[in-house]
Design an enzyme around this catalytic site. Structure first.
Site, PDB file in Angstrom:
ATOM      1  N   ARG A  49     -10.792  47.074 -12.757  1.00 41.41           N
ATOM      2  CA  ARG A  49      -9.820  47.545 -13.737  1.00 41.41           C
ATOM      3  C   ARG A  49      -9.773  46.702 -15.008  1.00 41.41           C
ATOM      4  NH1 ARG A  49      -8.946  49.348  -9.112  1.00 41.41           N
ATOM      5  NH2 ARG A  49      -9.609  47.261  -8.571  1.00 41.41           N
ATOM      6  N   THR A  50      -9.670  45.400 -14.848  1.00 41.24           N
ATOM      7  CA  THR A  50      -9.471  44.569 -16.039  1.00 41.24           C
ATOM      8  C   THR A  50     -10.698  44.643 -16.940  1.00 41.24           C
ATOM      9  OG1 THR A  50      -8.172  43.151 -14.596  1.00 41.24           O
ATOM     10  CG2 THR A  50      -8.644  42.317 -16.792  1.00 41.24           C
ATOM     11  N   ARG A  99     -11.977  35.797 -17.316  1.00 38.14           N
ATOM     12  CA  ARG A  99     -11.498  35.726 -15.926  1.00 38.14           C
ATOM     13  C   ARG A  99     -12.245  34.599 -15.235  1.00 38.14           C
ATOM     14  NH1 ARG A  99     -10.445  40.494 -11.666  1.00 38.14           N
ATOM     15  NH2 ARG A  99      -8.634  40.636 -13.040  1.00 38.14           N
TER      16      ARG A  99
HETATM   17  N1   CP Z   1      -5.624  44.519 -11.230  1.00 33.72           N
HETATM   18  C1   CP Z   1      -6.804  43.871 -11.400  1.00 33.72           C
HETATM   19  O1   CP Z   1      -6.856  42.751 -11.938  1.00 33.72           O
HETATM   20  O2   CP Z   1      -7.886  44.538 -10.914  1.00 33.72           O
HETATM   21  P1   CP Z   1      -9.394  44.043 -11.045  1.00 33.72           P
HETATM   22  O3   CP Z   1      -9.518  42.778 -10.207  1.00 33.72           O
HETATM   23  O4   CP Z   1     -10.226  45.164 -10.524  1.00 33.72           O
HETATM   24  O5   CP Z   1      -9.652  43.733 -12.478  1.00 33.72           O
END
Ligand code: CP
Length: 304
Positions: A49-50, A99
């Site tokens: 998502r991010t 990240r």
């Molecule tokens: N909510 C979230 O951070 O999802 P991801 O780890 O898939 O980015």
């Protein structure tokens, strides 16, 4: 706002301005144009998502992205330091979205480069853009942010999204219930902050007794990757499973949120109920991330 590192750095006014801008971007009353701007997406941990929503946000704004999601294809593999990697990437981009499994990595990056840095999750610490999209989702479903009763369920120790969410909601007089396995409780420093701010909270084991009081139930997965011993994870991985039976007596405005990914903690039978909001929540991430990027590096014009 120069960077987006922690919800502790974001004021109530800034939160409200970002929510307002995300709404205007979604309903197309504001058009931001980031033609020629580049965001570098540096992901030292997996993401769906991010990563994708930042990429979608940047492209919808007319900008572009550079992506690093596998360090084995970069010169980090040859021993290049984190600082030198950041300094180099900053020469090619206008914004870094980072990240990292290391707590404090985004703060360090923001002190190392002279372009804006967005924390897309640093270890078990913070995930501020998730919290902002969560607040945007809460406003969309509840028509307000103030005076809501929210249960936060699951891994409250390692779940960075819930740390940021609780800090972000603290400006809006919430009433919290925290439900977790006993050794995955909300960190003491967050509870201490809540006490200082006179915010009501209870730590509970069972959620069936409180579910009828809730406006929002925010569920998180147990963060397997943060456990030193896989056996410890196996023992508690299914501590909470939300199913339809639990939802027989909920309020009409009640919504279930989850930052995703989901493992077992929400049964798929819940997806078709009016209470499930987690996939719309993920979609809201694009609007909120457009708002964050625009605030950090963009210019905007009101559509006539
Ligand atoms: N909510 C979230 O951070 O999802 P991801 O780890 O898939 O980015």
């Amino acid at each position: 706002m120069k960077h987006m590192i922690s919800m502790r750095d974001v004021s109530q006014n800034e939160i409200l301005e970002l929510i307002s801008l995300a709404g205007k971007i979604e309903n197309k009353t504001v058009k931001a144009d980031l033609t020629g701007k580049i965001a570098a997406l540096l992901f030292y941990e997996p993401s769906t998502r991010t990563m994708f929503s930042f990429a979608a946000a940047m492209k919808r704004l007319g900008g572009d992205t550079l992506t690093m999601r596998d360090i084995s294809t970069t010169s980090i593999k040859k021993g290049e330091t984190f600082a030198d990697t950041l300094q180099t990437i900053a020469q090619y981009s206008d914004l870094i979205v980072l990240r990292s499994p290391i707590e404090g990595a985004a703060r360090y990056a923001s002190e190392t480069v002279d372009i804006p840095v967005v924390n897309a999750g640093d270890g078990a610490n913070q995930h501020p853009t998730q919290a902002l999209l969560d607040l945007y989702s809460i406003v969309k479903t509840q028509k307000k942010l103030d005076d809501l009763t929210i249960a936060v369920v699951g891994d409250l120790r390692f779940g960075r999204t819930v740390h940021s969410l609780v800090q972000a909601m603290s400006d809006f007089s919430p009433r919290f219930y925290f439900a977790s396995p006993s050794h995955l409780k909300m960190p003491q420093y967050i509870l201490d902050d809540l006490r200082k701010e006179n915010i009501e909270f209870d730590e509970v084991k069972e959620i069936d007794k409180i579910v009828s009081k809730l406006d929002i139930m925010y569920v998180t997965r147990i963060q397997k990757e943060r456990f030193a011993d896989p056996e410890d994870y196996e023992k508690i991985k299914d501590s909470y499973i939300i199913d339809k039976n639990l939802l027989s007596n909920v309020k009409s405005n009640f919504k279930i949120m989850h930052p995703l990914p989901r493992v077992n903690e929400i049964s798929t039978e819940v997806d078709s109920t009016p209470y499930a909001y987690y996939f719309q929540q993920a979609k809201n991430g694009v609007y909120m991330r457009q708002a964050i990027i625009t605030t950090l590096i963009g210019a905007r014009s009101r559509k006539r």
